[in-house]
Enzyme design. Structure first.
Site, short mmCIF file in Angstrom:
data_model
loop_
_atom_site.label_atom_id
_atom_site.label_comp_id
_atom_site.label_asym_id
_atom_site.label_seq_id
_atom_site.Cartn_x
_atom_site.Cartn_y
_atom_site.Cartn_z
N GLN A 121 5.46 11.51 18.51
CA GLN A 121 6.00 10.54 17.55
C GLN A 121 5.02 10.35 16.39
O GLN A 121 5.35 9.74 15.39
CB GLN A 121 6.22 9.19 18.24
CG GLN A 121 7.26 9.20 19.33
CD GLN A 121 7.26 7.89 20.12
OE1 GLN A 121 7.99 6.96 19.82
NE2 GLN A 121 6.39 7.80 21.10
N ASN A 122 3.80 10.86 16.58
CA ASN A 122 2.74 10.62 15.61
C ASN A 122 2.89 11.51 14.38
O ASN A 122 3.23 12.68 14.50
CB ASN A 122 1.37 10.82 16.26
CG ASN A 122 1.20 9.90 17.45
OD1 ASN A 122 1.92 8.92 17.62
ND2 ASN A 122 0.25 10.22 18.31
N ASP A 124 0.34 11.97 12.26
CA ASP A 124 -1.04 12.17 11.79
C ASP A 124 -1.54 13.62 11.85
O ASP A 124 -2.63 13.91 11.37
CB ASP A 124 -2.00 11.25 12.57
CG ASP A 124 -1.87 11.41 14.08
OD1 ASP A 124 -2.05 10.38 14.80
OD2 ASP A 124 -1.59 12.53 14.56
N HIS A 139 8.97 12.30 14.67
CA HIS A 139 9.08 11.35 13.55
C HIS A 139 8.48 11.94 12.28
O HIS A 139 8.05 11.21 11.38
CB HIS A 139 8.39 10.03 13.91
CG HIS A 139 9.09 9.26 14.96
ND1 HIS A 139 8.47 8.29 15.72
CD2 HIS A 139 10.37 9.31 15.43
CE1 HIS A 139 9.34 7.78 16.60
NE2 HIS A 139 10.48 8.38 16.44
N CYS A 168 12.89 19.11 -4.81
CA CYS A 168 13.11 20.30 -3.95
C CYS A 168 13.57 21.45 -4.82
O CYS A 168 14.03 21.25 -5.95
CB CYS A 168 14.16 19.97 -2.91
SG CYS A 168 14.59 21.36 -1.87
N THR A 208 2.39 5.77 24.60
CA THR A 208 3.55 5.22 23.89
C THR A 208 4.10 4.01 24.63
O THR A 208 4.10 3.98 25.87
CB THR A 208 4.67 6.26 23.69
OG1 THR A 208 5.76 5.65 23.00
CG2 THR A 208 5.18 6.81 25.02
N SER A 209 4.59 3.02 23.88
CA SER A 209 5.20 1.82 24.50
C SER A 209 6.61 2.14 24.95
O SER A 209 7.24 1.34 25.65
CB SER A 209 5.22 0.69 23.47
OG SER A 209 5.97 1.09 22.33
N1 APR Z 1 -4.93 5.09 25.54
C1 APR Z 1 -3.76 4.82 26.18
N2 APR Z 1 -2.81 3.96 25.71
C2 APR Z 1 -3.09 3.34 24.55
C3 APR Z 1 -4.31 3.53 23.84
C4 APR Z 1 -5.26 4.46 24.39
N3 APR Z 1 -6.41 4.73 23.78
N4 APR Z 1 -4.28 2.76 22.71
C5 APR Z 1 -3.08 2.10 22.73
N5 APR Z 1 -2.37 2.45 23.83
C6 APR Z 1 -1.00 2.06 24.20
C7 APR Z 1 -0.60 0.66 23.76
O1 APR Z 1 -0.96 -0.27 24.76
C8 APR Z 1 0.92 0.82 23.63
O2 APR Z 1 1.56 0.65 24.90
O3 APR Z 1 -0.15 2.93 23.49
C9 APR Z 1 1.09 2.28 23.21
C10 APR Z 1 1.40 2.47 21.73
O4 APR Z 1 2.70 1.96 21.52
P1 APR Z 1 3.24 1.71 20.03
O5 APR Z 1 2.20 1.04 19.23
O6 APR Z 1 4.56 1.05 20.16
O7 APR Z 1 3.36 3.17 19.43
P2 APR Z 1 4.55 4.23 19.67
O8 APR Z 1 5.12 4.10 21.03
O9 APR Z 1 4.04 5.55 19.27
O10 APR Z 1 5.63 3.74 18.58
C11 APR Z 1 6.78 4.50 18.39
O11 APR Z 1 7.38 3.22 16.46
O12 APR Z 1 6.55 2.11 14.71
C12 APR Z 1 7.25 3.21 15.05
O13 APR Z 1 7.43 5.30 13.97
C13 APR Z 1 6.52 4.48 14.65
O14 APR Z 1 6.24 6.53 15.93
C14 APR Z 1 6.16 5.12 15.99
C15 APR Z 1 7.18 4.53 16.93
#
Ligand code: APR
Length: 280
Positions: A121-122, A124, A139, A168, A208-209
């Site tokens: 999803q990243n 970066d 994403h 484009c 990921t959450s």
């Molecule tokens: N190691 C393990 N888990 C981690 C770490 C780490 N170093 N740092 C943070 N986390 C966990 C957090 O506790 C959280 O549960 O990673 C999860 C990150 O979740 P989000 O911030 O919701 O990110 P993500 O799931 O990638 O979001 C999905 O949402 O905002 C949009 O487009 C954006 O791609 C993104 C999408």
């Protein structure tokens, strides 16, 4: 907080279990989120120090971005390049960040021939910087621009971004390849990711959450194929439990930092299959 004796043994058991599951797999895939990049200094979104958690205004603005591009591509680009609003050219800044041991561990699992594909999803680009070759950018990525009209993608380095909006070859305005809220996932990406969810026998989900759809539906899709045997083994590595943990979609959670846990998993995998290590 360092895990206590009992917890340490339990963590050890889970790391050995994950290594055994990966070493025995025929088609393992990795799913990643912002959590794998926090140890590189890129904030996540919904963790305790997350961008949305600490700056709800920025989240509200992020929900306008796609509409803004459709309405006024020039205004969209002025905002994205930090000329106005709060985005402060976040996308340009994360191009300067370096991968961490979590990214390198995933690349190592690919080079060992265990991980067939990483679906992230990243935006970066850190998986590629760490050496991972087979990546689906669910994403999108800050490294590319995309045309909503003909679907073409271009390296951002092909455009000076002095004249806005960049155009484009088909003449239509380009946007960042990044998929904004409310924007549909490009069908080529969605189809490829779903095909992997229906094919993999191990799904390793990191940082990921698991609350943003349709990405968060991929584990349930894999789970629908059953457990063990012809089914799939789903492993989470995350700092906290997620809906996948609570709903029993994952088989187990290894709770902690991906940059600390994933290298330990790779060490165990190489112990289990030294021949792979020699070949890689
Ligand atoms: N190691 C393990 N888990 C981690 C770490 C780490 N170093 N740092 C943070 N986390 C966990 C957090 O506790 C959280 O549960 O990673 C999860 C990150 O979740 P989000 O911030 O919701 O990110 P993500 O799931 O990638 O979001 C999905 O949402 O905002 C949009 O487009 C954006 O791609 C993104 C999408």
């Amino acid at each position: 907080m360092k895990p206590k004796g009992g917890d340490r043994d339990h963590m050890r058991d889970l790391i050995e279990q994950a290594a055994a599951d990966l070493a025995a797999s025929n088609h393992a895939v990795v799913l990643t989120g912002a959590g794998v990049s926090t140890e590189s200094g890129v904030a996540d979104f919904r963790g305790p120090k997350g961008i949305w958690t600490t700056n709800p205004k920025a989240e509200a603005q992020a929900y306008q971005r796609y509409e803004r591009f459709l309405d006024d591509p020039r205004a969209y680009w002025e905002e994205m390049l930090g000329a106005v609003g709060t985005s402060s050219n976040f996308y340009q800044q994360i191009r300067k960040v370096a991968p961490n041991p979590g990214h390198y561990a995933i690349a190592r699992l690919e080079h060992l021939g265990i991980v067939k594909l990483t679906i992230t999803q990243n935006v970066d680009g850190l998986h590629e910087k760490a050496g991972t070759r087979n990546v689906i950018h669910y994403h999108g990525t800050v490294e590319k621009l995309r045309c909503l009209s003909c679907g073409s993608r271009f390296s951002i380095d092909e455009y000076s971004l002095e004249r806005l909006p960049p155009l484009c070859r088909c003449g239509r305005p380009l946007k960042y390849d990044v998929v904004h809220f409310e924007e549909p996932i490009p069908s080529d990406v969605m189809d490829a990711a779903e095909a992997e969810a229906m094919k993999c026998d191990v799904m390793l989900i990191c940082g990921t959450s698991a609350v943003v759809y349709p990405f968060a539906a991929l584990p349930a899709m894999a789970r629908s194929r059953g457990r063990g045997g012809s089914g799939v083994k789903i492993i989470e590595v995350n700092a906290e439990p997620t809906p996948l943990t609570h709903q029993g979609i994952s088989d187990y959670l290894i709770q902690g930092k991906t940059g600390e846990i994933l290298p330990l998993v790779v060490d165990e995998v190489t112990k289990l299959s030294p021949e792979r290590d020699k070949r890689s």
